[in-house]
Write a protein that holds these residues in place. Structure first.
Motif, PDB file in Angstrom:
ATOM      1  N   GLU A  99      29.311 -22.018  -5.979  1.00 34.92           N
ATOM      2  CA  GLU A  99      28.325 -21.526  -5.030  1.00 34.92           C
ATOM      3  C   GLU A  99      27.410 -22.648  -4.546  1.00 34.92           C
ATOM      4  O   GLU A  99      27.110 -22.757  -3.377  1.00 34.92           O
ATOM      5  N   GLU A 100      26.969 -23.492  -5.479  1.00 33.86           N
ATOM      6  CA  GLU A 100      26.072 -24.570  -5.091  1.00 33.86           C
ATOM      7  C   GLU A 100      26.785 -25.602  -4.228  1.00 33.86           C
ATOM      8  O   GLU A 100      26.187 -26.221  -3.378  1.00 33.86           O
ATOM      9  N   LYS A 101      28.072 -25.832  -4.458  1.00 38.33           N
ATOM     10  CA  LYS A 101      28.793 -26.823  -3.674  1.00 38.33           C
ATOM     11  C   LYS A 101      28.911 -26.400  -2.218  1.00 38.33           C
ATOM     12  O   LYS A 101      29.201 -27.212  -1.364  1.00 38.33           O
ATOM     13  N   SER A 102      28.703 -25.124  -1.921  1.00 39.79           N
ATOM     14  CA  SER A 102      28.746 -24.678  -0.537  1.00 39.79           C
ATOM     15  C   SER A 102      27.392 -24.850   0.143  1.00 39.79           C
ATOM     16  O   SER A 102      27.254 -24.540   1.315  1.00 39.79           O
ATOM     17  N   SER A 103      26.395 -25.329  -0.587  1.00 36.71           N
ATOM     18  CA  SER A 103      25.081 -25.592  -0.004  1.00 36.71           C
ATOM     19  C   SER A 103      25.238 -26.619   1.124  1.00 36.71           C
ATOM     20  O   SER A 103      25.854 -27.653   0.934  1.00 36.71           O
ATOM     21  N   PRO A 104      24.681 -26.346   2.304  1.00 37.80           N
ATOM     22  CA  PRO A 104      24.926 -27.227   3.444  1.00 37.80           C
ATOM     23  C   PRO A 104      24.418 -28.660   3.266  1.00 37.80           C
ATOM     24  O   PRO A 104      24.978 -29.584   3.843  1.00 37.80           O
ATOM     25  N   TYR A 105      23.377 -28.866   2.457  1.00 33.82           N
ATOM     26  CA  TYR A 105      22.822 -30.203   2.301  1.00 33.82           C
ATOM     27  C   TYR A 105      23.359 -30.952   1.089  1.00 33.82           C
ATOM     28  O   TYR A 105      22.987 -32.096   0.856  1.00 33.82           O
ATOM     29  N   PHE A 128      28.008 -31.077   3.209  1.00 37.65           N
ATOM     30  CA  PHE A 128      28.912 -29.967   3.470  1.00 37.65           C
ATOM     31  C   PHE A 128      28.725 -29.382   4.865  1.00 37.65           C
ATOM     32  O   PHE A 128      29.624 -28.754   5.406  1.00 37.65           O
ATOM     33  N   ASN A 129      27.558 -29.594   5.474  1.00 38.85           N
ATOM     34  CA  ASN A 129      27.355 -29.136   6.853  1.00 38.85           C
ATOM     35  C   ASN A 129      27.781 -30.203   7.863  1.00 38.85           C
ATOM     36  O   ASN A 129      27.483 -30.105   9.040  1.00 38.85           O
ATOM     37  N   ASP A 130      28.467 -31.251   7.369  1.00 39.81           N
ATOM     38  CA  ASP A 130      29.015 -32.356   8.167  1.00 39.81           C
ATOM     39  C   ASP A 130      27.959 -33.235   8.821  1.00 39.81           C
ATOM     40  O   ASP A 130      28.259 -33.970   9.752  1.00 39.81           O
ATOM     41  N   THR A 131      26.723 -33.178   8.343  1.00 42.23           N
ATOM     42  CA  THR A 131      25.720 -34.141   8.788  1.00 42.23           C
ATOM     43  C   THR A 131      25.778 -35.348   7.862  1.00 42.23           C
ATOM     44  O   THR A 131      26.275 -35.274   6.739  1.00 42.23           O
ATOM     45  N   GLN A 132      25.291 -36.449   8.361  1.00 41.71           N
ATOM     46  CA  GLN A 132      25.281 -37.679   7.577  1.00 41.71           C
ATOM     47  C   GLN A 132      23.848 -38.039   7.226  1.00 41.71           C
ATOM     48  O   GLN A 132      22.941 -37.889   8.037  1.00 41.71           O
ATOM     49  N   PHE A 166      23.980 -34.976  -5.230  1.00 38.42           N
ATOM     50  CA  PHE A 166      25.409 -34.969  -5.535  1.00 38.42           C
ATOM     51  C   PHE A 166      25.629 -34.769  -7.022  1.00 38.42           C
ATOM     52  O   PHE A 166      24.805 -35.143  -7.847  1.00 38.42           O
ATOM     53  N   TYR A 167      26.740 -34.135  -7.349  1.00 42.09           N
ATOM     54  CA  TYR A 167      27.121 -33.912  -8.744  1.00 42.09           C
ATOM     55  C   TYR A 167      27.899 -35.100  -9.283  1.00 42.09           C
ATOM     56  O   TYR A 167      28.498 -35.868  -8.533  1.00 42.09           O
ATOM     57  N   ASN A 168      27.896 -35.222 -10.604  1.00 41.18           N
ATOM     58  CA  ASN A 168      28.604 -36.314 -11.278  1.00 41.18           C
ATOM     59  C   ASN A 168      30.079 -36.380 -10.959  1.00 41.18           C
ATOM     60  O   ASN A 168      30.669 -37.445 -11.025  1.00 41.18           O
ATOM     61  N   ASP A 169      30.696 -35.256 -10.663  1.00 36.06           N
ATOM     62  CA  ASP A 169      32.137 -35.256 -10.454  1.00 36.06           C
ATOM     63  C   ASP A 169      32.547 -35.637  -9.037  1.00 36.06           C
ATOM     64  O   ASP A 169      33.714 -35.611  -8.696  1.00 36.06           O
ATOM     65  N   LEU A 170      31.584 -36.025  -8.207  1.00 34.79           N
ATOM     66  CA  LEU A 170      31.889 -36.446  -6.853  1.00 34.79           C
ATOM     67  C   LEU A 170      32.762 -37.692  -6.887  1.00 34.79           C
ATOM     68  O   LEU A 170      32.543 -38.602  -7.688  1.00 34.79           O
ATOM     69  N   LYS A 171      33.752 -37.750  -6.037  1.00 37.13           N
ATOM     70  CA  LYS A 171      34.623 -38.924  -5.938  1.00 37.13           C
ATOM     71  C   LYS A 171      34.131 -39.778  -4.788  1.00 37.13           C
ATOM     72  O   LYS A 171      33.674 -39.259  -3.790  1.00 37.13           O
ATOM     73  N   PRO A 172      34.185 -41.084  -4.847  1.00 42.69           N
ATOM     74  CA  PRO A 172      34.710 -41.885  -5.954  1.00 42.69           C
ATOM     75  C   PRO A 172      33.780 -41.834  -7.154  1.00 42.69           C
ATOM     76  O   PRO A 172      32.662 -41.337  -7.065  1.00 42.69           O
ATOM     77  N   ASN A 173      34.237 -42.384  -8.234  1.00 44.12           N
ATOM     78  CA  ASN A 173      33.473 -42.395  -9.478  1.00 44.12           C
ATOM     79  C   ASN A 173      32.083 -42.981  -9.212  1.00 44.12           C
ATOM     80  O   ASN A 173      31.958 -44.100  -8.723  1.00 44.12           O
ATOM     81  N   ILE A 174      31.060 -42.222  -9.533  1.00 44.61           N
ATOM     82  CA  ILE A 174      29.695 -42.657  -9.204  1.00 44.61           C
ATOM     83  C   ILE A 174      29.102 -43.641 -10.205  1.00 44.61           C
ATOM     84  O   ILE A 174      28.002 -44.114  -9.999  1.00 44.61           O
ATOM     85  N   ASN A 175      29.832 -43.968 -11.279  1.00 40.05           N
ATOM     86  CA  ASN A 175      29.310 -44.956 -12.238  1.00 40.05           C
ATOM     87  C   ASN A 175      28.872 -46.233 -11.555  1.00 40.05           C
ATOM     88  O   ASN A 175      27.829 -46.801 -11.875  1.00 40.05           O
ATOM     89  N   ASP A 176      29.681 -46.699 -10.594  1.00 34.19           N
ATOM     90  CA  ASP A 176      29.364 -47.951  -9.907  1.00 34.19           C
ATOM     91  C   ASP A 176      28.051 -47.874  -9.150  1.00 34.19           C
ATOM     92  O   ASP A 176      27.330 -48.850  -9.044  1.00 34.19           O
ATOM     93  N   LEU A 177      27.732 -46.705  -8.625  1.00 29.50           N
ATOM     94  CA  LEU A 177      26.480 -46.548  -7.899  1.00 29.50           C
ATOM     95  C   LEU A 177      25.300 -46.382  -8.836  1.00 29.50           C
ATOM     96  O   LEU A 177      24.338 -47.142  -8.778  1.00 29.50           O
ATOM     97  N   VAL A 178      25.356 -45.391  -9.711  1.00 28.84           N
ATOM     98  CA  VAL A 178      24.166 -45.032 -10.484  1.00 28.84           C
ATOM     99  C   VAL A 178      23.897 -45.961 -11.658  1.00 28.84           C
ATOM    100  O   VAL A 178      22.802 -45.939 -12.211  1.00 28.84           O
ATOM    101  N   ILE A 179      24.860 -46.773 -12.021  1.00 31.49           N
ATOM    102  CA  ILE A 179      24.609 -47.759 -13.072  1.00 31.49           C
ATOM    103  C   ILE A 179      24.508 -49.148 -12.463  1.00 31.49           C
ATOM    104  O   ILE A 179      23.461 -49.779 -12.480  1.00 31.49           O
ATOM    105  N   ASP A 180      25.595 -49.618 -11.896  1.00 30.33           N
ATOM    106  CA  ASP A 180      25.643 -51.002 -11.424  1.00 30.33           C
ATOM    107  C   ASP A 180      24.771 -51.266 -10.200  1.00 30.33           C
ATOM    108  O   ASP A 180      23.921 -52.145 -10.208  1.00 30.33           O
ATOM    109  N   MET A 181      24.977 -50.502  -9.131  1.00 30.58           N
ATOM    110  CA  MET A 181      24.271 -50.794  -7.882  1.00 30.58           C
ATOM    111  C   MET A 181      22.777 -50.513  -8.009  1.00 30.58           C
ATOM    112  O   MET A 181      21.962 -51.311  -7.553  1.00 30.58           O
TER     113      MET A 181
END
Length: 127
Positions: free
Chosen positions: A14-20, A37-41, A81-96
């Motif tokens: 249900e939450e994944k259908s949230s437009p933002y 999910f609402n196709d805005t960037q 975004f949720y942890n299971d979003l692809k690509p693997n978010i480790n590179d963003l939330v840890i390294d970057m």
């Protein structure tokens, strides 16, 4: 153990259908780009980030949702975004984040992430 936390998968249909909520995420040396999910960037530059949090709800399987906010007056909506979003978010939330956000790589942030790893619900302000 830390990497298992980042690989948990969501049953929050249900939450994944949230437009933002973010359905696609990419990043480079300057910015994060989310396609919602609402196709805005939504684009956030690291230098403009003012808040990073993890929210864990106990609706289904406890899964961390990351919330990133910048100081933009044009779009108050965050990148979520949720942890299971692809690509693997480790590179963003840890390294970057460690490289690009001043004072993100510190003991207090690491302790909050570890605290969130053991939680079934809660709000964890990282930075």
């Amino acid at each position: 153990m830390l990497f298992n936390f980042f690989k948990q998968e969501s049953n929050h249909k249900e939450e994944k259908s949230s437009p933002y909520l973010t359905k696609e995420l990419s990043w480079d040396e300057e910015k994060i780009i989310a396609i919602r999910f609402n196709d805005t960037q939504r684009t956030i530059y690291y230098k403009n980030i003012i808040r990073i949090e993890i929210i864990i709800t106990d609706l289904y399987l406890p899964l961390p949702k990351w919330v990133i906010q910048d100081d933009s007056l044009e779009d108050h909506t965050t990148i979520d975004f949720y942890n299971d979003l692809k690509p693997n978010i480790n590179d963003l939330v840890i390294d970057m984040f460690n490289k690009k956000i001043k004072n993100y790589d510190n003991q207090e942030v690491h302790e909050k992430i570890i605290e969130a790893m053991g939680a079934s619900s809660g709000l964890f302000h990282l930075w």
